[in-house]
Design a protein around this motif. Structure first.
Motif, PDB file in Angstrom:
ATOM      1  N   GLN A  57      35.868 -18.803  19.700  1.00 18.18           N
ATOM      2  CA  GLN A  57      35.487 -19.366  21.177  1.00 18.18           C
ATOM      3  C   GLN A  57      34.613 -20.554  20.916  1.00 18.18           C
ATOM      4  O   GLN A  57      34.710 -21.535  21.827  1.00 18.18           O
ATOM      5  CB  GLN A  57      34.503 -18.380  21.579  1.00 18.18           C
ATOM      6  N   LEU A  58      33.881 -20.710  19.680  1.00 17.24           N
ATOM      7  CA  LEU A  58      33.346 -22.102  19.367  1.00 17.24           C
ATOM      8  C   LEU A  58      34.243 -23.074  19.143  1.00 17.24           C
ATOM      9  O   LEU A  58      34.036 -24.294  19.889  1.00 17.24           O
ATOM     10  CB  LEU A  58      32.644 -21.750  18.296  1.00 17.24           C
ATOM     11  N   ALA A  59      35.396 -22.824  18.596  1.00 18.10           N
ATOM     12  CA  ALA A  59      36.607 -23.950  18.457  1.00 18.10           C
ATOM     13  C   ALA A  59      37.129 -24.240  19.755  1.00 18.10           C
ATOM     14  O   ALA A  59      37.594 -25.260  20.144  1.00 18.10           O
ATOM     15  CB  ALA A  59      37.374 -23.441  17.313  1.00 18.10           C
ATOM     16  N   THR A  60      37.631 -23.340  20.623  1.00 18.45           N
ATOM     17  CA  THR A  60      37.585 -23.558  21.742  1.00 18.45           C
ATOM     18  C   THR A  60      37.317 -24.365  22.976  1.00 18.45           C
ATOM     19  O   THR A  60      37.737 -25.066  23.557  1.00 18.45           O
ATOM     20  CB  THR A  60      37.977 -21.812  22.631  1.00 18.45           C
ATOM     21  N   VAL A  61      35.930 -24.412  22.473  1.00 14.25           N
ATOM     22  CA  VAL A  61      34.828 -25.305  23.321  1.00 14.25           C
ATOM     23  C   VAL A  61      34.894 -26.496  22.641  1.00 14.25           C
ATOM     24  O   VAL A  61      35.135 -27.742  23.379  1.00 14.25           O
ATOM     25  CB  VAL A  61      33.695 -24.812  23.638  1.00 14.25           C
ATOM     26  N   ALA A  62      35.068 -26.567  21.192  1.00 12.61           N
ATOM     27  CA  ALA A  62      34.906 -27.881  20.719  1.00 12.61           C
ATOM     28  C   ALA A  62      36.055 -28.855  20.651  1.00 12.61           C
ATOM     29  O   ALA A  62      35.971 -30.150  20.635  1.00 12.61           O
ATOM     30  CB  ALA A  62      34.614 -27.533  19.124  1.00 12.61           C
ATOM     31  N   VAL A  63      37.321 -28.230  20.705  1.00 10.41           N
ATOM     32  CA  VAL A  63      38.700 -28.951  20.956  1.00 10.41           C
ATOM     33  C   VAL A  63      38.596 -30.113  22.219  1.00 10.41           C
ATOM     34  O   VAL A  63      38.619 -30.941  21.919  1.00 10.41           O
ATOM     35  CB  VAL A  63      39.710 -28.382  20.762  1.00 10.41           C
TER      36      VAL A  63
END
Length: 441
Positions: free
Chosen positions: A54-60
């Motif tokens: 979920q962190l990566a989903t926001v970061a991209v």
């Protein structure tokens, strides 16, 4: 311990059923599957990796917008993600039926972790290339698309059939909870640590899954055939398998109906601003709308102990899809953000019920040599359905209004579900098979 009891205690995927006493234990989530060590390790690792993803989903999207200043580039990320999910989701299911699933999980988890490391590296060194972000996202989603059906197909080798609804509820609750709190955590960490560190946290979190998968037993294909193929023919065999089994066909059809006709998330920004009074730059209403569905699913999962007592899985799925449609009608007609949030949360709870029993059905009603392909199709429906819904709801909302599009989609869900059940009555009559272990099906 006598010989028979000792033999049964050593059988993979079986445990002695504890006595669930008291009314509270009949309501709260059933944790009996966590008594199986392999499942427990996978589930615990899934908590860590779900938050990391979920962190990566926001970061991209955040990095893409920072680099380009354009929402069009952010939207392009959806295409780079969904195409690999569809292609490799179908092919990955065939691969999962042809090779040792433990080895395939190890390879794909390493692939996902390495792409997370590369995403961290390109952000840390300041490459400043949106194309690099998109290409790495696509590669990562390809690994994920093979990993997801494989991970789902593994469950039937680990968990007895009678515990499958509970195991599905545990997994879905983890995912839903991470979908609520993961983005909130990302919002807190972004200004402190930056985008690159979110990618690094995701990569580190994936090591938990590698450890859990490494501890799994070998899971080669069952049967007498020493080797199998995973080509186009095998993928098409999966479609033919579904077409000849009305129970599976109805399960996929109802999921498509719910997600395509009834997922109104493309209307959230417009309704948040024009219906619920958010300022043009965004406000609390938008956050509430996006959080409501996973929040409802997570709360339902916490009180899913009654799932174990439901045998009519077809009825449970059909009723929950109708309830989802009714919730979307209520959402479309809401004039208050709190009513809208309540209806969306109710819809999330209904979706949780549908996903748990649908997942159990796909494990129990399918032979082991087809489980990977069925889970691959499930991945495609779950990933592709909401994207199609975004296009349809966006187009109808632009011409007829967001509220009309959302409510009309909900009505369509109810009508199409009733029609589907009438034409495929075997689905309504479906009763979950009894039995302890499912690994030999």
């Amino acid at each position: 311990m006598d010989d028979k009891a000792e033999s049964r205690s050593q059988q993979p995927g079986t445990i002695d059923p504890p006595v669930r006493k008291g009314w509270l234990r009949r309501i709260v989530i059933d944790t009996e599957p966590l008594g199986i060590p392999d499942f427990r390790r996978l589930w615990l690792s899934g908590i860590v990796t779900a938050v990391g993803s979920q962190l990566a989903t926001v970061a991209v999207p955040k990095q893409l917008f920072d680099l380009t200043g354009s929402s069009a580039w952010v939207g392009l990320a959806g295409a780079f993600a969904v195409v690999p999910l569809i292609v490799f989701g179908l092919w990955g299911g065939a691969i999962a039926d042809a090779v040792d699933r433990r080895k395939l999980l190890l390879v794909t988890n390493v692939g996902v972790a390495l792409t997370s490391v590369l995403l961290w590296a390109q952000a840390a060194v300041g490459m400043n290339s949106p194309w690099a972000v998109l290409v790495l996202l696509g590669v990562q989603q390809a690994f994920f698309a093979v990993n997801m059906p494989t991970r789902s197909a593994v469950l039937a080798r680990l968990v007895p059939l009678r515990l499958m609804p509970s195991a599905q509820a545990l997994n879905t609750t983890t995912f839903s909870t991470s979908a609520v709190f993961g983005p909130l955590l990302a919002g807190v960490l972004l200004p402190v640590l930056g985008v690159s560190t979110l990618f690094l946290i995701d990569a580190i979190a994936l090591t938990a899954t590698l450890w859990a998968v490494f501890r799994l037993p070998s899971m080669p294909p069952l049967g007498d055939s020493p080797s199998r193929r995973a080509g186009l023919r095998e993928v098409l065999d999966g479609f033919r398998y579904v077409a000849t089994r009305s129970i599976l066909l109805a399960s996929f059809l109802l999921d498509i109906i719910a997600m395509v006709a009834g997922m109104p998330r493309a209307l959230f920004p417009e309704m948040a601003e024009r219906t619920f009074g958010d300022p043009p730059g965004g406000g609390p209403a938008l956050g509430l709308l996006y959080a409501a569905i996973p929040l409802g699913a997570a709360l339902c999962g916490l009180f899913s102990g009654w799932f174990m007592r439901v045998q009519r899985h077809g009825v449970a799925i059909a009723v929950s899809v109708v309830a989802w449609g009714v919730a979307m009608v209520g959402f479309g007609l809401s004039g208050s953000v709190w009513w809208a949030t309540a209806f969306l949360a109710f819809g999330g709870a209904a979706d949780m019920v549908s996903m748990a029993f649908r997942g159990a059905m796909l494990q129990a009603a399918v032979t082991d040599d087809m489980r990977g392909r069925m889970q691959g199709m499930f991945t495609v429906v779950v990933a592709g359905g909401p994207r199609v819904a975004d296009m349809l709801h966006g187009a109808v909302g632009a011409s007829a209004g967001a509220g009309v599009a959302a409510a009309g989609g909900g009505v369509l869900v109810v009508v199409l579900t009733v029609v589907a059940v009438l034409f495929l009555p075997a689905f309504w009559r479906y009763v979950a098979p009894s039995g302890e272990a499912s690994g030999q099906r």
